[in-house]
Design a protein around this motif. Structure first.
Motif, PDB file in Angstrom:
ATOM      1  N   ALA A  10       0.800  -1.230   0.000  1.00 44.61           N
ATOM      2  CA  ALA A  10       0.000   0.000   0.000  1.00 44.61           C
ATOM      3  C   ALA A  10       0.831   1.277   0.000  1.00 44.61           C
ATOM      4  CB  ALA A  10      -0.941   0.008   1.205  1.00 44.61           C
ATOM      5  N   SER A  11       2.136   1.164  -0.235  1.00 48.41           N
ATOM      6  CA  SER A  11       2.959   2.377  -0.266  1.00 48.41           C
ATOM      7  C   SER A  11       3.233   2.849  -1.689  1.00 48.41           C
ATOM      8  CB  SER A  11       4.294   2.133   0.458  1.00 48.41           C
ATOM      9  OG  SER A  11       5.000   1.054  -0.129  1.00 48.41           O
ATOM     10  N   SER A  12       2.702   2.122  -2.696  1.00 48.40           N
ATOM     11  CA  SER A  12       2.912   2.535  -4.086  1.00 48.40           C
ATOM     12  C   SER A  12       1.892   1.847  -4.984  1.00 48.40           C
ATOM     13  CB  SER A  12       4.327   2.179  -4.551  1.00 48.40           C
ATOM     14  OG  SER A  12       4.514   0.775  -4.565  1.00 48.40           O
ATOM     15  N   GLY A  13       1.799   2.304  -6.237  1.00 45.43           N
ATOM     16  CA  GLY A  13       0.991   1.639  -7.252  1.00 45.43           C
ATOM     17  C   GLY A  13      -0.483   1.556  -6.937  1.00 45.43           C
ATOM     18  N   PHE A  14      -1.104   0.454  -7.429  1.00 45.41           N
ATOM     19  CA  PHE A  14      -2.527   0.248  -7.208  1.00 45.41           C
ATOM     20  C   PHE A  14      -2.860   0.241  -5.723  1.00 45.41           C
ATOM     21  CE2 PHE A  14      -2.093  -2.473 -11.207  1.00 45.41           C
ATOM     22  CZ  PHE A  14      -2.547  -1.473 -12.043  1.00 45.41           C
ATOM     23  N   GLY A  15      -1.994  -0.380  -4.936  1.00 48.00           N
ATOM     24  CA  GLY A  15      -2.257  -0.505  -3.512  1.00 48.00           C
ATOM     25  C   GLY A  15      -2.401   0.829  -2.827  1.00 48.00           C
ATOM     26  N   GLY A  31      -2.740  -0.690   5.663  1.00 41.61           N
ATOM     27  CA  GLY A  31      -1.862  -1.038   4.563  1.00 41.61           C
ATOM     28  C   GLY A  31      -0.582  -1.671   5.066  1.00 41.61           C
ATOM     29  N   THR A  32       0.147  -2.295   4.146  1.00 41.13           N
ATOM     30  CA  THR A  32       1.438  -2.867   4.513  1.00 41.13           C
ATOM     31  C   THR A  32       2.537  -2.294   3.634  1.00 41.13           C
ATOM     32  OG1 THR A  32       1.568  -4.766   2.982  1.00 41.13           O
ATOM     33  CG2 THR A  32       0.219  -5.028   4.972  1.00 41.13           C
ATOM     34  N   SER A  33       3.729  -2.281   4.192  1.00 39.26           N
ATOM     35  CA  SER A  33       4.914  -1.813   3.483  1.00 39.26           C
ATOM     36  C   SER A  33       6.129  -2.441   4.147  1.00 39.26           C
ATOM     37  CB  SER A  33       5.010  -0.287   3.540  1.00 39.26           C
ATOM     38  OG  SER A  33       6.265   0.164   3.046  1.00 39.26           O
ATOM     39  N   ARG A  34       7.183  -2.646   3.376  1.00 38.46           N
ATOM     40  CA  ARG A  34       8.414  -3.135   3.982  1.00 38.46           C
ATOM     41  C   ARG A  34       9.079  -2.045   4.810  1.00 38.46           C
ATOM     42  NH1 ARG A  34      11.471  -5.631  -1.128  1.00 38.46           N
ATOM     43  NH2 ARG A  34      10.485  -3.791  -2.022  1.00 38.46           N
ATOM     44  N   GLU A  35       8.763  -0.770   4.504  1.00 42.69           N
ATOM     45  CA  GLU A  35       9.328   0.366   5.237  1.00 42.69           C
ATOM     46  C   GLU A  35       8.221   1.344   5.629  1.00 42.69           C
ATOM     47  OE1 GLU A  35      13.603   1.333   3.550  1.00 42.69           O
ATOM     48  OE2 GLU A  35      12.189   1.203   1.883  1.00 42.69           O
ATOM     49  N   PRO A  36       7.354   0.970   6.559  1.00 46.29           N
ATOM     50  CA  PRO A  36       6.213   1.836   6.907  1.00 46.29           C
ATOM     51  C   PRO A  36       6.607   3.199   7.455  1.00 46.29           C
ATOM     52  CG  PRO A  36       6.476   0.064   8.503  1.00 46.29           C
ATOM     53  CD  PRO A  36       7.382  -0.259   7.364  1.00 46.29           C
ATOM     54  N   ASN A  37       7.692   3.269   8.195  1.00 40.28           N
ATOM     55  CA  ASN A  37       8.110   4.554   8.769  1.00 40.28           C
ATOM     56  C   ASN A  37       8.458   5.578   7.692  1.00 40.28           C
ATOM     57  OD1 ASN A  37       7.780   3.489  11.330  1.00 40.28           O
ATOM     58  ND2 ASN A  37       9.928   2.894  11.530  1.00 40.28           N
ATOM     59  N   LYS A  42       3.029  10.310   5.120  1.00 36.14           N
ATOM     60  CA  LYS A  42       2.509  10.764   3.821  1.00 36.14           C
ATOM     61  C   LYS A  42       1.105  10.247   3.533  1.00 36.14           C
ATOM     62  CE  LYS A  42       7.235  10.756   1.991  1.00 36.14           C
ATOM     63  NZ  LYS A  42       8.164  10.185   0.972  1.00 36.14           N
ATOM     64  N   VAL A  43       0.597   9.362   4.383  1.00 38.17           N
ATOM     65  CA  VAL A  43      -0.727   8.775   4.160  1.00 38.17           C
ATOM     66  C   VAL A  43      -1.591   8.940   5.396  1.00 38.17           C
ATOM     67  CG1 VAL A  43       0.169   7.112   2.492  1.00 38.17           C
ATOM     68  CG2 VAL A  43       0.006   6.460   4.904  1.00 38.17           C
ATOM     69  N   GLY A  44      -2.909   8.850   5.186  1.00 39.51           N
ATOM     70  CA  GLY A  44      -3.828   9.014   6.308  1.00 39.51           C
ATOM     71  C   GLY A  44      -4.240   7.720   6.958  1.00 39.51           C
ATOM     72  N   PHE A  45      -3.927   6.606   6.353  1.00 42.28           N
ATOM     73  CA  PHE A  45      -4.306   5.306   6.892  1.00 42.28           C
ATOM     74  C   PHE A  45      -3.117   4.661   7.621  1.00 42.28           C
ATOM     75  CE2 PHE A  45      -3.004   4.943   2.467  1.00 42.28           C
ATOM     76  CZ  PHE A  45      -2.035   3.975   2.508  1.00 42.28           C
ATOM     77  N   LYS A  46      -3.402   3.628   8.393  1.00 37.42           N
ATOM     78  CA  LYS A  46      -2.374   2.943   9.170  1.00 37.42           C
ATOM     79  C   LYS A  46      -1.530   2.040   8.283  1.00 37.42           C
ATOM     80  CE  LYS A  46      -0.542   1.369  13.109  1.00 37.42           C
ATOM     81  NZ  LYS A  46       0.260   2.228  14.014  1.00 37.42           N
ATOM     82  N   LEU A  47      -0.204   2.119   8.450  1.00 41.07           N
ATOM     83  CA  LEU A  47       0.719   1.247   7.737  1.00 41.07           C
ATOM     84  C   LEU A  47       1.429   0.338   8.741  1.00 41.07           C
ATOM     85  CD1 LEU A  47       2.562   3.408   5.020  1.00 41.07           C
ATOM     86  CD2 LEU A  47       1.201   1.345   4.605  1.00 41.07           C
ATOM     87  N   LEU A  48       1.457  -0.953   8.453  1.00 42.79           N
ATOM     88  CA  LEU A  48       2.185  -1.904   9.273  1.00 42.79           C
ATOM     89  C   LEU A  48       3.294  -2.544   8.441  1.00 42.79           C
ATOM     90  CD1 LEU A  48      -0.736  -3.771  11.105  1.00 42.79           C
ATOM     91  CD2 LEU A  48       0.659  -1.872  11.952  1.00 42.79           C
ATOM     92  N   ARG A  49       4.364  -2.938   9.107  1.00 46.53           N
ATOM     93  CA  ARG A  49       5.492  -3.523   8.384  1.00 46.53           C
ATOM     94  C   ARG A  49       5.202  -4.962   7.980  1.00 46.53           C
ATOM     95  NH1 ARG A  49       9.648  -6.785   8.485  1.00 46.53           N
ATOM     96  NH2 ARG A  49      11.499  -6.202   7.283  1.00 46.53           N
TER      97      ARG A  49
END
Length: 267
Positions: A10-15, A31-37, A42-49
């Protein structure tokens, strides 16, 4: 009740586009990302690693996820990358890495979520695949194989999960204007016989992507699936994908109906 939606990659592209859209519509998006920090501010939703190619990362992520939410309604499998390269030039270790992410990563994450969906007796799994899961293209043999594998896996999984009211959907774009090209890794082979051919293929693919569907088109298909909780397995995006699926779907629908009937009457 507000739906909770998990979106990988969820840190790029369609996601990223999908996560932003659903967040603004009032859904509880994780959302998920390998580097959430790197992206959280930059996003309003929660990102988890999450690194879906790492089984220990999936285990840790799943534990953290269900400490964060009590219920999950939708899983959108969007994470992945594209490996390009002539089949003969692609080393097996490079190809295996493609499968560890695109296939096994998606499968392992899905399986980590399934106990919670079964307990709820509800859920929806939407996987961003590709029409290359049904056809082959030059210079993308391993990527194409990974998408074929996903198609086969989720076709079978769909039968097994129907008894638990868990929906399984695939979204299949052909060409789309996204950053997948930026997330492409090349096998960098150097067999002279293929050099001219690769230039021609690259020119064809570059032109096709430039003329492809806008990424919003793909996102709208996913949003519609979430809004309707559709049970439709294949969801093509774009004229080319729809034409290919039209030619494929009739035979498969007959087979699927026969399987359902046979399983229900088996003793």
């Amino acid at each position: 009740m507000t739906k909770t939606i998990l979106i990988t990659g969820a840190s790029s592209g369609f996601g990223l586009m999908l996560a932003n859209n659903l967040h603004h519509k009032g859904f509880n998006v994780i959302g998920t990302s390998r580097e959430p920090n790197k992206y959280q501010d930059k996003v309003g939703f929660k990102l988890l690693r999450l690194d879906i190619a790492d089984e220990s990362s999936i285990e840790e992520f799943t534990k953290q996820l269900f400490e964060t939410v009590s219920q999950l309604d939708v899983l959108v499998n969007s994470a992945g990358y594209m490996l390009t390269g002539i089949a003969e030039e692609t080393p097996s270790n490079v190809g295996k890495k493609q499968f560890e992410t695109n296939f096994w990563g998606t499968v392992n994450l899905t399986n980590s979520i399934l106990p919670y969906f079964r307990k709820q007796r509800s859920g929806q799994i939407i996987t961003v695949s590709s029409i290359m899961g049904l056809i082959g293209l030059p210079n993308k043999s391993i990527y194409t194989a990974s998408k074929h594998a996903l198609e086969g896996y989720f076709k079978s999984l769909r039968f097994e999960l129907s008894q638990f009211n868990i929906k399984v959907n695939m979204v299949q774009p052909m060409w789309a204007k996204t950053n997948l090209g930026a997330n492409t890794i090349s096998s960098n082979g150097d067999i002279p016989d293929y050099q001219q051919y690769k230039k021609q293929v690259d020119a064809y693919i570059k032109k096709s992507m430039a003329e492809g569907e806008e990424p919003e088109t793909v996102v709208k298909v996913i949003e519609k699936l979430i809004d309707t909780k559709s049970s439709k397995f294949r969801n093509p995006v774009g004229k080319m994908s729809k034409m290919i699926l039209f030619l494929n779907n009739y035979a498969y629908s007959m087979f699927e109906g026969a399987i359902h009937k046979s399983v229900k009457t088996a003793k």
